[in-house]
Design a protein around this motif. Structure first.
Motif, PDB file in Angstrom:
ATOM      1  N   VAL A 191     -21.539  47.490-103.711  1.00 28.37           N
ATOM      2  CA  VAL A 191     -22.744  47.028-103.012  1.00 28.37           C
ATOM      3  C   VAL A 191     -23.503  46.026-103.887  1.00 28.37           C
ATOM      4  CG1 VAL A 191     -25.033  47.720-102.176  1.00 28.37           C
ATOM      5  CG2 VAL A 191     -23.007  49.061-101.563  1.00 28.37           C
ATOM      6  N   SER A 192     -23.774  44.860-103.344  1.00 24.12           N
ATOM      7  CA  SER A 192     -24.571  43.839-104.035  1.00 24.12           C
ATOM      8  C   SER A 192     -25.640  43.317-103.082  1.00 24.12           C
ATOM      9  CB  SER A 192     -23.697  42.680-104.518  1.00 24.12           C
ATOM     10  OG  SER A 192     -22.789  43.109-105.526  1.00 24.12           O
ATOM     11  N   LEU A 193     -26.833  43.061-103.624  1.00 26.76           N
ATOM     12  CA  LEU A 193     -27.955  42.634-102.780  1.00 26.76           C
ATOM     13  C   LEU A 193     -29.023  41.984-103.644  1.00 26.76           C
ATOM     14  CD1 LEU A 193     -29.451  42.783 -99.964  1.00 26.76           C
ATOM     15  CD2 LEU A 193     -30.343  44.997-100.720  1.00 26.76           C
ATOM     16  N   ASN A 194     -29.608  40.888-103.139  1.00 26.51           N
ATOM     17  CA  ASN A 194     -30.761  40.256-103.776  1.00 26.51           C
ATOM     18  C   ASN A 194     -31.872  40.116-102.750  1.00 26.51           C
ATOM     19  OD1 ASN A 194     -29.826  39.530-106.524  1.00 26.51           O
ATOM     20  ND2 ASN A 194     -28.340  38.285-105.421  1.00 26.51           N
ATOM     21  N   ILE A 195     -33.088  40.486-103.132  1.00 29.04           N
ATOM     22  CA  ILE A 195     -34.245  40.294-102.263  1.00 29.04           C
ATOM     23  C   ILE A 195     -35.304  39.533-103.051  1.00 29.04           C
ATOM     24  CG2 ILE A 195     -35.976  41.384-100.796  1.00 29.04           C
ATOM     25  CD1 ILE A 195     -34.227  43.767-100.474  1.00 29.04           C
ATOM     26  N   THR A 196     -35.824  38.475-102.470  1.00 27.90           N
ATOM     27  CA  THR A 196     -36.788  37.600-103.132  1.00 27.90           C
ATOM     28  C   THR A 196     -38.214  38.004-102.790  1.00 27.90           C
ATOM     29  OG1 THR A 196     -36.695  36.019-101.295  1.00 27.90           O
ATOM     30  CG2 THR A 196     -35.160  35.680-103.116  1.00 27.90           C
ATOM     31  N   PRO A 197     -39.223  37.547-103.544  1.00 28.48           N
ATOM     32  CA  PRO A 197     -40.617  37.887-103.243  1.00 28.48           C
ATOM     33  C   PRO A 197     -41.007  37.490-101.820  1.00 28.48           C
ATOM     34  CG  PRO A 197     -40.461  36.884-105.413  1.00 28.48           C
ATOM     35  CD  PRO A 197     -39.106  36.742-104.783  1.00 28.48           C
ATOM     36  N   GLY A 198     -41.618  38.418-101.098  1.00 28.68           N
ATOM     37  CA  GLY A 198     -42.066  38.158 -99.741  1.00 28.68           C
ATOM     38  C   GLY A 198     -40.988  38.270 -98.684  1.00 28.68           C
ATOM     39  N   GLU A 199     -39.758  38.551 -99.091  1.00 27.23           N
ATOM     40  CA  GLU A 199     -38.655  38.656 -98.137  1.00 27.23           C
ATOM     41  C   GLU A 199     -38.600  40.067 -97.552  1.00 27.23           C
ATOM     42  OE1 GLU A 199     -34.122  36.984 -97.922  1.00 27.23           O
ATOM     43  OE2 GLU A 199     -34.689  38.049 -99.742  1.00 27.23           O
TER      44      GLU A 199
END
Length: 224
Positions: free
Chosen positions: A25-33
């Motif tokens: 499992v790989s995931l990136n979440i950015t500020p405000g997303e």
């Protein structure tokens, strides 16, 4: 980056056997997303939230919350992370029955050493609960309690919000209102939001939709 996950694998005991619940499992979440996490019951959604919150140990792979790696973090570091960097919103609210609305809202911010009365009052006003500040949880409706829980979570200005079926106990009208308010506040406060939901209508309001199936995480079409 509020959340970065790299090649996360997690094994569980299932009866007398072991199986991989999460695989690569790989995931990136950015500020405000704002991101929806969907999947069938038992697919690992809540386990993934617990791993991100440092409530379960990372077995294989990497999780970074606000730049802090969780894979080798000590209990004290994880506790501080939950106080100052991330916040959780639960389906069953978890309000403190002995505290009024204002004290419930300010609870997490005080714990993090970031209490700001003006900020707390602004959250209450934006969520339409500023007329309930002297009330206690047992006098509130489900929608009102959920809005108090959201205000409490946003009080410390977290980098990451984790929400586990936060509207599961609400009717469609209240659910729509709560989701709209939560998304607006997450955006305005630049807080990343990862929300577990079974509702396709809720998921479609998010920026991105991911689905967990057979241990694998994949991005779905749709989302706001």
């Amino acid at each position: 980056m509020p959340l970065t996950i790299n090649n996360l694998n997690h094994r569980i005991h299932d009866g007398h056997t072991e199986r991989w619940l999460l695989t690569r499992v790989s995931l990136n979440i950015t500020p405000g997303e704002c991101v929806a996490l969907t999947g069938d019951s038992g697919s690992g959604k809540t386990t993934l939230l617990n791993l991100i919150a440092g409530l379960e140990p990372v077995q294989q792979g990497e999780i970074y919350v606000g730049g802090q790696g969780l894979q080798h973090a000590k209990d004290k570091t994880l506790s501080l992370l939950r106080k100052q960097t991330l916040a959780m919103i639960f389906q069953h609210y978890n309000l403190l029955s002995s505290l009024n609305v204002m004290d419930n809202i300010s609870f997490s911010a005080r714990l993090a050493g970031r209490y700001d009365e003006e900020h707390s009052l602004s959250l209450a006003k934006n969520l339409g609960i500023d007329h309930l500040l002297d009330h206690y949880p047992d006098t509130l409706s489900g929608g009102e309690m959920q809005r108090v829980a959201i205000a409490r979570a946003l009080g410390p200005r977290p980098k990451l919000l984790l929400a586990d079926e936060p509207t599961g106990n609400l009717d469609n009208s209240n659910s729509d209102k709560v989701i709209a308010q939560l998304l607006s506040l997450a955006k305005s406060h630049h807080s990343a939001l990862l929300m577990v939901t079974h509702s396709s209508s809720v998921a479609e309001k998010m920026d991105k939709i991911y689905r967990l199936k057979d241990g694998l995480l994949s991005q779905q079409s749709g989302g706001g």
